[in-house]
Scaffold this active site. Structure first.
Site, short mmCIF file in Angstrom:
data_model
loop_
_atom_site.label_atom_id
_atom_site.label_comp_id
_atom_site.label_asym_id
_atom_site.label_seq_id
_atom_site.Cartn_x
_atom_site.Cartn_y
_atom_site.Cartn_z
N GLU A 14 0.83 -1.21 0.00
CA GLU A 14 0.00 0.00 0.00
C GLU A 14 0.86 1.25 0.00
OE1 GLU A 14 -3.96 -1.13 2.43
OE2 GLU A 14 -2.10 -1.24 3.55
N GLY A 80 -10.06 -7.76 9.29
CA GLY A 80 -10.92 -8.93 9.21
C GLY A 80 -12.35 -8.54 9.56
N MET A 194 -5.03 -4.45 13.91
CA MET A 194 -3.97 -4.50 14.92
C MET A 194 -3.34 -3.15 15.28
SD MET A 194 -2.03 -8.05 13.81
CE MET A 194 -0.99 -8.04 15.27
N GLU A 195 -3.84 -2.05 14.76
CA GLU A 195 -3.17 -0.77 15.00
C GLU A 195 -4.07 0.42 15.29
OE1 GLU A 195 -0.92 -3.51 12.50
OE2 GLU A 195 -2.69 -2.36 11.90
N ASP A 218 -10.61 -10.57 4.84
CA ASP A 218 -11.06 -11.91 5.24
C ASP A 218 -12.14 -11.75 6.29
OD1 ASP A 218 -9.70 -12.04 8.06
OD2 ASP A 218 -8.10 -11.42 6.70
#
Length: 255
Positions: A14, A80, A194-195, A218
């Site tokens: 990205e 996710g 996660m961030e 996902d």
């Protein structure tokens, strides 16, 4: 408000896609990280890789605010899906962010950041509204965005934009049992990553607007280990470039 806009990418692919569109980027290395200072869509920006996990992302955000004086932080990456109807290829624009693995109970309520009295950090509404608007337009033609082969491979026929809660934690949620537990404990969470909540907390402390936009890669279940790198390369990186570029193009020109 002056200063550049920070574009924080979660994945190398990205960030590379964004840098390829910056005609004048200059690398500044701080805290072992490469910060790329330049322009995108005519706007002054600082682009950087967040690194993975809450602590790494918080360090990145702090450097952006202290060293580069950014006027807003926009995080783009993958997540996710948790909520029903949040499918692969959809985009979630956060209204709130929470750390799903933070629990200092019984001293403090579960999810609450100790000594702050907050568990949820509110994302900037104006930026979120603008990101949602450009995303809805860009996603109308997924073939033009990613190519027909990617649309067919990942089932991107009718991608949608969702607004709501993003849950962050220091683990990659990749089992059905984990995702079901999160849905039970946080029934309004749309997606998990996660961030984001860590960056949101840093921006809250500094009083700087923050927004997060995540492409669903996902369903955070037993199939989440699928061809993640291929999805990021063929889909998420193209989403990020198109959506960030379209949003920046809506901002007033900076002299």
């Amino acid at each position: 408000m002056h200063g550049p806009v920070a574009i924080v990418a979660a994945m190398h692919e990205e960030l590379s896609a964004l840098l390829a569109q910056m005609p004048d980027e200059q690398r500044v290395r701080v805290a072992g990280r490469d910060f790329w200072v330049g322009h995108l869509q005519g706007q002054p920006v600082v682009a950087v890789l967040s690194r993975i996990g809450k602590v790494a992302a918080a360090v990145t955000a702090t450097v952006l605010l202290e060293r580069f004086g950014v006027r807003a932080v926009v995080f783009t990456g993958v997540a996710g899906g948790l909520a029903p109807g949040v499918r692969v290829g959809d985009v979630v624009v956060a209204t709130e962010l929470l750390q799903h693995d933070l629990d200092a109970s019984p001293i403090f309520p579960k999810y609450e950041v100790p000594l702050m009295g907050l568990s949820r950090f509110v994302a900037d509404r104006a930026i979120g509204d603008a990101l949602s608007g450009v995303a809805a337009g860009v996603l109308r033609d997924p073939v033009a965005l990613t190519g027909r082969a990617a649309v067919e491979e990942f089932g991107l026929q009718s991608p949608k934009v969702h607004r709501g809660l993003l849950a962050s934690g220091d683990r990659f949620v990749s089992t059905t049992a984990e995702s079901e537990a999160l849905r039970r404990d946080l029934p309004d969470a749309l997606a998990v990553e996660m961030e984001g909540a860590a960056v949101a907390q840093v921006c809250h402390d500094y009083g700087v607007p923050f927004a997060a936009m995540r492409t669903i890669s996902d369903r955070a279940d037993d199939e989440a280990h699928g061809d993640f790198a291929r999805f990021v390369s063929l889909v998420a990186s193209r989403y990020s470039l198109a959506l960030v570029g379209a949003w920046l193009a809506t901002l007033p020109a900076v002299s």
